[in-house]
Structure formats: structure tokens, C-alpha cells
Design a protein around this motif. Sequence first.
Motif, PDB file in Angstrom:
ATOM      1  N   ALA A  66       3.269  -1.417  -9.429  1.00  0.00           N
ATOM      2  CA  ALA A  66       3.822  -1.003 -10.712  1.00  0.00           C
ATOM      3  C   ALA A  66       5.297  -1.415 -10.728  1.00  0.00           C
ATOM      4  O   ALA A  66       6.079  -0.949  -9.888  1.00  0.00           O
ATOM      5  N   TRP A  67       5.648  -2.321 -11.624  1.00  0.00           N
ATOM      6  CA  TRP A  67       7.042  -2.745 -11.772  1.00  0.00           C
ATOM      7  C   TRP A  67       7.742  -1.820 -12.759  1.00  0.00           C
ATOM      8  O   TRP A  67       7.242  -1.583 -13.867  1.00  0.00           O
ATOM      9  N   LEU A  68       8.912  -1.323 -12.350  1.00  0.00           N
ATOM     10  CA  LEU A  68       9.683  -0.414 -13.190  1.00  0.00           C
ATOM     11  C   LEU A  68      10.898  -1.147 -13.744  1.00  0.00           C
ATOM     12  O   LEU A  68      11.720  -1.665 -12.976  1.00  0.00           O
ATOM     13  N   PHE A  69      11.015  -1.196 -15.068  1.00  0.00           N
ATOM     14  CA  PHE A  69      12.117  -1.873 -15.740  1.00  0.00           C
ATOM     15  C   PHE A  69      12.902  -0.870 -16.574  1.00  0.00           C
ATOM     16  O   PHE A  69      12.319  -0.012 -17.242  1.00  0.00           O
TER      17      PHE A  69
ATOM     18  N   LEU B  82       0.792   6.869 -10.444  1.00  0.00           N
ATOM     19  CA  LEU B  82       0.550   5.474 -10.086  1.00  0.00           C
ATOM     20  C   LEU B  82       0.496   5.305  -8.571  1.00  0.00           C
ATOM     21  O   LEU B  82      -0.369   4.603  -8.035  1.00  0.00           O
ATOM     22  N   ARG B  83       1.407   5.983  -7.885  1.00  0.00           N
ATOM     23  CA  ARG B  83       1.424   5.896  -6.423  1.00  0.00           C
ATOM     24  C   ARG B  83       0.151   6.539  -5.838  1.00  0.00           C
ATOM     25  O   ARG B  83      -0.441   6.011  -4.904  1.00  0.00           O
ATOM     26  N   ASP B  84      -0.256   7.654  -6.411  1.00  0.00           N
ATOM     27  CA  ASP B  84      -1.492   8.297  -5.953  1.00  0.00           C
ATOM     28  C   ASP B  84      -2.708   7.393  -6.170  1.00  0.00           C
ATOM     29  O   ASP B  84      -3.704   7.493  -5.445  1.00  0.00           O
ATOM     30  N   ALA B  85      -2.609   6.519  -7.166  1.00  0.00           N
ATOM     31  CA  ALA B  85      -3.709   5.593  -7.462  1.00  0.00           C
ATOM     32  C   ALA B  85      -3.665   4.347  -6.589  1.00  0.00           C
ATOM     33  O   ALA B  85      -4.488   3.441  -6.752  1.00  0.00           O
ATOM     34  N   GLY B  86      -2.693   4.300  -5.661  1.00  0.00           N
ATOM     35  CA  GLY B  86      -2.648   3.204  -4.707  1.00  0.00           C
ATOM     36  C   GLY B  86      -1.709   2.070  -5.046  1.00  0.00           C
ATOM     37  O   GLY B  86      -1.745   1.025  -4.393  1.00  0.00           O
TER      38      GLY B  86
END
Length: 267
Positions: A214-217, A183-187
Amino acid sequence: MIDNPRSPRVRAVAKLAKRSARSETGLFLLEGPQAVSEAVDFGDELLVDLFATPAARERHGELLAAAERRGVETETVSEAVLAAMADTVTPQGVVAVARQLSSSLDEILAASPRLVAVLEEIRDPGNAGTIMRAADAAGADAVLLTGRSVDVYNPKVVRSTTGSLFHLPFAQGLELEPTLARLRDAGLQVLAADIDGGDLLELRGRGMLGAPTAWLFGNEARGLLDEHVALADQAVTVPIYGRAESLNLATAASVCLYESAFAQRSA
């Protein structure tokens, strides 16, 4: 009419309440006219079978006709048979069997998402379904389930989504760390919802919520593990201004997703 609750066909439908049967068949259970209507609207080749009591046929004739136009076999069943098939006490006279439809992470990332919910070890079906519904309402692009999160096709999850299951892509059975890395690589920035995080209002003031996110729950009972929070770019908490001890997971997730949605749209 199917009127034997112990027939092999009835038992096969009832078994879809269990994850093992869903995994083996690639099918899942839909209950109630609203969920079935969403599945009919989704398109061809999703519904496999549709079962309705005589009373439900009278009340929901247009729904059954729409399903039949899509080539779905509809069967009349007794009240006892429908009760044997359904996971709920009051299935409203309509039960259907559908094919599973989850997306892959590759497909989700290929669509350049800007808002994603990541559910790590969310075990409560009601919470998972409600977060999916909130993500859908907020215009999120996908929901990803990692770790030992509940199966999206659990009947309680399906009911809790109130049709949102058919509105946005989702993927499950993912590993958290590589998923966040991709997800981070996708910006996308990764924000972890955590009780010890920074104030959500402060992030809003700094303009951070307008970026692809991206929200992490985390798990309902214990939240996110420290090592999982460390994978995020920032930990964030929803401030409580009244006397409530805390917010439940689905409510907090809804606030976070909507804050990002507001910021992204105003930007």
C-alpha cells in the motif's frame, strides 16, 4: 428539446457540481463522450440521464444508441442548456448524470489486493484524478482516500481519471490510521512517499517492491505529517538525478506505483 437553461431539471443537473448536492442525491456529473462511453460500458443501472446537443447526436449517434439499449433516457438539449449543466467551458456536447459507485474497505480487502494507493489529504482534483488513472494503468487493485481528500465525484476529478473511475475499486471518507492497520493486517506493507525517505532504487535492489504494498501519498503542499510517516513500514523518496527541484505529486505517485507493478509482475 430542452431549451430553457433556467428550468428546474437543468438546475438540478448543474447543482451536481457541488459536493452537497452529490451527497444528498447519490448522483454525480459526467461530461464528454469519452467519460459517458466508459459509463455505458460499465454496465446497467449506472447512468440515469444523458443529455446531448443536436450536433453531438450526429457525431456520437452510436454512443447514444448504446445508452438507450441499456435503458438510459436520452434528451436533446440546446447549446445554452448544455453549457448551463456542464462544469467545463467545452463539454463536447454530451453530459450525463450517473449513480455513485464507490466500494467499501471491507469489499476491497475481501478481494486480497496486492497493490493499493492511499491518498491522505489530497486536495487538488487534478492530482487525485491523475493518480487514480496511474493506479489503473499500473494494475493497482484499489485507491483509498483518507482525511479531507477531495471528493472523487468532483467533476474535475472525474475528468482527470479519463474513465479510470470505472475500472478499479475505490473508497473515500476513511480515517488514515485504522485504514493502514487493516491493510497491514491483510498482508500489505505500507510504504510512505516522503522527501526524507530512503531511495526507491535501494528498495528495488533489496527486493522489497515485489511484496503486496500500500503506497501512502500525502498533501500536495506539505506532504505527509511526521505522525503519518511513522505509521508506515518505511518512508521512500523518488530520487532526482537532474536539476529539477522536485517532482509533482501525481508524477511521483506514478513512478512509485509502476515500480511496484514491475516488481510484482517480474516476481
